[in-house]
Design an enzyme around this catalytic site. Structure first.
Site, PDB file in Angstrom:
ATOM      1  N   SER A 194      -3.790   5.650   0.450  1.00  0.00           N
ATOM      2  CA  SER A 194      -3.427   4.857  -0.743  1.00  0.00           C
ATOM      3  C   SER A 194      -3.814   3.397  -0.559  1.00  0.00           C
ATOM      4  CB  SER A 194      -1.928   4.951  -0.982  1.00  0.00           C
ATOM      5  OG  SER A 194      -1.586   6.290  -1.194  1.00  0.00           O
TER       6      SER A 194
ATOM      7  N   HIS B 146      -3.441  14.279  -0.691  1.00  0.00           N
ATOM      8  CA  HIS B 146      -2.193  14.912  -1.152  1.00  0.00           C
ATOM      9  C   HIS B 146      -2.503  16.219  -1.893  1.00  0.00           C
ATOM     10  CE1 HIS B 146      -1.115  10.481  -1.270  1.00  0.00           C
ATOM     11  NE2 HIS B 146      -0.196  10.959  -0.451  1.00  0.00           N
TER      12      HIS B 146
ATOM     13  N   GLN C 142       3.252  10.696  13.008  1.00  0.00           N
ATOM     14  CA  GLN C 142       4.334  11.140  12.113  1.00  0.00           C
ATOM     15  C   GLN C 142       4.481  12.659  12.183  1.00  0.00           C
ATOM     16  OE1 GLN C 142       4.974   9.700   7.918  1.00  0.00           O
ATOM     17  NE2 GLN C 142       3.847  11.529   7.375  1.00  0.00           N
TER      18      GLN C 142
ATOM     19  N   GLY D 149      -0.098  15.744   6.455  1.00  0.00           N
ATOM     20  CA  GLY D 149      -1.494  15.498   6.802  1.00  0.00           C
ATOM     21  C   GLY D 149      -1.653  15.078   8.259  1.00  0.00           C
TER      22      GLY D 149
ATOM     23  N   ASN E 207       1.167   7.841  -5.616  1.00  0.00           N
ATOM     24  CA  ASN E 207      -0.222   7.386  -5.587  1.00  0.00           C
ATOM     25  C   ASN E 207      -1.113   8.492  -5.006  1.00  0.00           C
ATOM     26  OD1 ASN E 207      -2.448   5.111  -4.134  1.00  0.00           O
ATOM     27  ND2 ASN E 207      -2.051   5.218  -6.298  1.00  0.00           N
TER      28      ASN E 207
END
Ligand code: PAF
Length: 266
Positions: free
Chosen positions: A184, A35, A151, A145, A30
């Protein structure tokens, strides 16, 4: 651009790439402009760029969230091809988890905070799949990102403590004209809720006390999961109906915010 949906096939290709510099962008598909910015950077900095598309089930603690995760393969492949991606790695769950997830990577401090507190097991799933992908792709550089700051920090830490020879490249959050970080999940927002969502970033980064920020967001109708200062960053997660938004910013270094900050081990 080649699309590879077999680990065996990928390993044979990888052997032919010994003299290349390999950039890697792992995604769950997606693809959006966020991205695309990672892919552009990888294409600019490496001779070969690999994009992976894999909706990783182990990082979803909510079955609904997994089942409605948007799958847009054809459009993703068009974007990747137009940008100049060399290989798309597109594995399935059986390939990625031949052990049915008996083995996993667990970080047991920072990953239990913030997102981890609200999505138990999420970072085990992320770290496990990222390590598997790193072992398969064997990239020199991997692009993540800053929107998913927790993360990113955990992956940087994992690479360090597991002595992986991979450079993690943080890439700035891409926002729409209203300031809302691209995600997304934004497509699930109604027009009205998108307007409301666009107020989240400005309120989160305002130089007010955390309690005031939480109060302001709640009064506007957000369900606040957390707004916390951690390390040098302010992290926030809110829900509008069933859509969850996360964001983060550098926090101002006033004496007050230093006192309130919690420290993660890096
Ligand atoms: O950020 C994501 O899209 C995912 O968490 C990742 C890194 C591709 C792992 O599944």
């Amino acid at each position: 651009m080649q699309i590879i949906d077999s680990i065996h096939e990928w390993k044979k290709i990888r052997e032919t790439l010994q003299n290349e510099s390999i950039g890697f962008v792992p995604t769950m598909g997606n693809l959006h402009a966020g991205h695309a910015s990672l892919l552009k950077r990888s294409i600019h900095e490496n001779s070969t760029t690999i994009l992976s598309i894999f909706v990783n089930p182990t990082q979803f603690n909510d079955a609904n969230d997994l089942s409605r995760y948007p799958k847009t393969l054809e459009a993703d492949l068009d974007i990747a091809k137009d940008l100049g991606v060399d290989y798309v790695f597109f594995p399935n769950t059986d390939m990625m988890y031949p052990d049915k997830y008996r083995y996993k990577v667990t970080e047991n401090a920072f990953s239990a905070q913030l997102e981890g507190q609200h999505r138990p097991g999420h970072f085990d799933g992320v770290l496990t799949v990222v390590l598997k992908l790193f072992n398969l792709i064997k990239p020199h550089k991997a692009y993540f990102g800053e929107k998913d700051r927790q993360q990113l920090l955990l992956i940087q830490d994992m690479v360090k403590v597991l002595f992986l020879d991979i450079e993690i490249i943080p890439c700035p959050t891409i926002r729409d004209a209203s300031g809302l970080a691209l995600s997304s999940r934004n497509q699930f927002l109604s027009i009205e809720n998108k307007l409301l969502a666009s107020r989240f970033p400005a309120i989160l980064q305002s130089n007010k006390a955390l309690e005031e920020i939480i109060g302001q967001l709640s009064n506007l109708g957000f369900v606040v999961d957390y707004v916390e200062d951690y390390g040098q960053y302010r992290f926030g997660a809110v829900k509008i109906q069933s859509v969850r938004l996360i964001d983060n910013f550098d926090i101002p270094t006033t004496d007050d915010s230093v006192v309130r900050r919690r420290v993660y081990e890096q």
